[in-house]
Each structure stands twice: as C-alpha cells, then as structure tokens.
Design an enzyme around this catalytic site. Structure first.
Site, PDB file in Angstrom:
ATOM      1  CD  GLN A  95      -1.305  -0.480   3.798  1.00  0.00           C
ATOM      2  OE1 GLN A  95      -1.128   0.383   4.452  1.00  0.00           O
ATOM      3  NE2 GLN A  95      -1.798  -1.592   3.594  1.00  0.00           N
ATOM      4  CG  HIS A  97      -0.498   5.625   3.900  1.00  0.00           C
ATOM      5  ND1 HIS A  97      -1.896   4.670   3.790  1.00  0.00           N
ATOM      6  CD2 HIS A  97       0.356   4.880   4.484  1.00  0.00           C
ATOM      7  CE1 HIS A  97      -1.662   3.862   4.858  1.00  0.00           C
ATOM      8  NE2 HIS A  97      -0.064   3.755   5.134  1.00  0.00           N
ATOM      9  CD  GLU A 115       2.076   3.855   8.009  1.00  0.00           C
ATOM     10  OE1 GLU A 115       1.061   4.188   7.956  1.00  0.00           O
ATOM     11  OE2 GLU A 115       2.670   2.753   7.183  1.00  0.00           O
ATOM     12  CG  HIS A 172       4.081   0.961   3.414  1.00  0.00           C
ATOM     13  ND1 HIS A 172       3.550   2.504   3.202  1.00  0.00           N
ATOM     14  CD2 HIS A 172       3.370   0.774   4.489  1.00  0.00           C
ATOM     15  CE1 HIS A 172       2.419   2.689   3.584  1.00  0.00           C
ATOM     16  NE2 HIS A 172       2.306   1.685   4.730  1.00  0.00           N
ATOM     17  NE  ARG A 192      -6.043  -3.913   0.361  1.00  0.00           N
ATOM     18  CZ  ARG A 192      -7.481  -3.779   0.562  1.00  0.00           C
ATOM     19  NH1 ARG A 192      -8.364  -3.790  -0.582  1.00  0.00           N
ATOM     20  NH2 ARG A 192      -7.996  -3.312   1.854  1.00  0.00           N
TER      21      ARG A 192
HETATM   22 ZN    ZN Z   1       0.723   2.114   6.070  1.00  0.00          ZN
END
Ligand code: ZN
Length: 315
Positions: A95, A97, A115, A172, A192
């Site tokens: 995926q 972001h 993240e 990642h 995704r």
């Molecule tokens: Zn993630």
C-alpha cells in the site's frame, strides 16, 4: 494540577491479524484474527476513551475539542496523531498513503498519512516491503501493469528494536510474523497497490486503488534511513528516532528511578516492556506493558520508576 490521561484501546479484527495482542500484551481481544490495537486515537473510526481522573469516560476526540488547554490550545481541527500496535500474522497488502494536500482534496478532508514503525517483535529472518525500484513514473506504471512485483518491490530485513520512518508516498507492507508499534498521522486513508492476488472465502479479490496509488507514490523511491541518537541519563537511556514536521518519536529505557519533564508538548506514551510506576505530584500511577497514556501540556516534572521501556511521541 494536570493528571495523566490513561486510554482504553480499541481493537480491530483483520484478515491478516493474529493473537499476539493477547499473548504478548495481555489484552482481551475480540478474536484470533485481531490485527490492530488503536492505543491512542481520536480518529472517528476508533476513538480512545479516558479511563481515569477528571475526564474519565470522555473520548479523546471530545477532550481535544472541549479542553484545548490540555493540548496547548492547538488550532488543528483534529487530534493529529494516532498510536497503534499491529500484529501482522500474515502479509499485509502492499500500500501507499497520500500526503495532506492530496487527502484533503480526494478523501473528504482526512489527513495524509506519514507513519513510522518500531519493531516490537518479529520472527527470525523477517522482512518487509519498503519502497520500489522504478526510476520513473512510466516504469512504475509499466511494472504494475505487467505484474512484475518481485522486480518492482524492495524488501528489507528487520529485527526487533529497528525503527522505520515511512513518509506519505512510500510503497510499503508489513509481512507475516511482525509485531509493530506504529506512530502515524491520524488518518485512515490507504491505497492498495497489490494484494498477492489473494481471494477471500467467497473467492473475491480485494479492491485495488491503482490510479490514486500511482498518483501519490514518490518516484524514484527516497531513502529515509534513520540514525537513532542515544542519550544516557541518570537511570534512563533516551533514544531519539525521528524529529519530523509531523511527529517526533523516542524510546525511553528506565532502569531505577529517572526524572523527566513534560512542559512544551503533550506526550503520547506507550509502555512496551516491563512494569513500573509514574510518580507525579504525590501520586503513584502503576504501569505495565500495554498501558498507554497522554501527559498534557504543563504536566511538569515527574519520575518514572521500574525496569520499563516506553515509546513516546509528540507533534
Ligand atoms: Zn501504512
């Protein structure tokens, strides 16, 4: 006088989840496919509830709106951070972001998602997917369309204690046998890219979001190698993993009784190992692995006692 805000975690069942959240953290989990513990969250998809003190029973989301002085009167619409523990008992889908600007336009005002991961535990020889090998966007699109995943995706070896900074735009995936503490922007937007062509019990593939994923992926991949800074103190070792525009993340190892101060920032604190106590203003708060709490702005001086390991973050 400020009090620590202890939080009740929220659990999420996931097809890739397992039982480590109970076997390693002692939580009561809803099933043996529990993938996520939302430990410190004001996100509407899983808000934490305050467990103690003056604000007992309130959600963190509500507290952010009604008691802004606890958080230094920040003007952000939403509480900006989210702390999770993830039990990847199977490979997660690959995926990516978006960043804030893209998410705002395309995801109804949700935040982007940068993240980071602290590897709590993993199986021998575990790895994860981190970045890609395409040199241009054309090459990225071509390799995705041709399904050349082994060539496209980069794998890195991991071990307990490793830390990874995952900026928005980084492709990642956590892989099977990994238990991670994740500190992230408070967002639930994921595109995704690849799901290993897995089918669910009804024979369906999970939806991919290739167009948006290609839009937001950083090309070429940018290395974000983290060099932790280690500071030895009296009865404590403070490791600084990252200080970024979105968050700073530290590990505190306490052995004995160590003094700390929390003033300028509110701190998100997770106990990841051991037992001990938080001593503050004549009060003793017992701590054990799996506790999560916030120290509000102006909390001031306090001591941590025991043989205990913490992950701490702030904006
Ligand atoms: Zn993630």
């Amino acid at each position: 006088m400020q009090q620590p805000l202890f939080l009740k975690p929220v659990f999420k069942e996931r097809i890739w989840g397992g039982t480590a959240l109970t076997t390693q953290f002692g939580y009561e989990i809803p099933s043996n496919q529990t993938g996520e513990c939302w430990a410190i969250s004001a996100h509407p998809n899983g808000p934490s509830i305050i467990e103690n003190g003056t604000f007992e029973g309130m959600s963190l989301e509500e507290l952010w709106k009604k008691q802004p002085e606890l958080f230094g009167n920040q003007t952000d619409e939403v509480f900006p951070l989210l702390t999770k523990i993830l039990d990847a008992n199977a490979d997660l889908s690959v995926q990516v972001h978006p960043e804030d600007e893209y998410a705002k336009v395309h995801e109804n005002g949700d935040l982007g998602k940068t993240e980071c991961w602290y590897i709590l535990d993993c199986k021998e020889g575990a790895d994860m997917i981190f970045g890609h090998n395409a040199k241009t966007k054309e090459e990225l699109i071509q390799q995705i369309n041709e399904g050349k995943w082994n060539e496209l995706l980069r794998r890195v070896k991991i071990k307990p204690g490793d830390f990874f900074y995952v900026p928005s735009g980084t492709i990642h995936a956590l892989c099977e046998g990994t238990l991670v503490l994740e500190t992230q922007q408070s967002s639930d937007t994921t595109y995704r890219v690849y799901d290993y062509d897995r089918r669910d019990a009804e024979g369906n593939l999970r939806e991919l979001h290739l167009e948006k994923a290609i839009d937001v992926t950083t090309v070429p991949h940018q290395e974000t190698g983290v060099t932790p800074k280690v500071e030895e103190r009296d009865h404590a070792v403070v490791t600084t993993f990252v200080e970024s525009e979105f968050f700073s993340v530290y590990k505190w190892n306490v052995d004995g009784k160590a003094s700390f101060t929390a003033d300028g920032h509110y701190l998100l604190v997770s106990v990841i190992n051991g037992t001990g106590a938080l001593l503050h203003a004549g009060e003793t708060y017992h701590l054990k692995k799996g506790n999560h709490f916030i120290l509000p702005v102006g909390f001031g001086e306090f001591e941590l006692e025991g043989n205990t390991e913490f992950i701490v973050s702030h904006t």
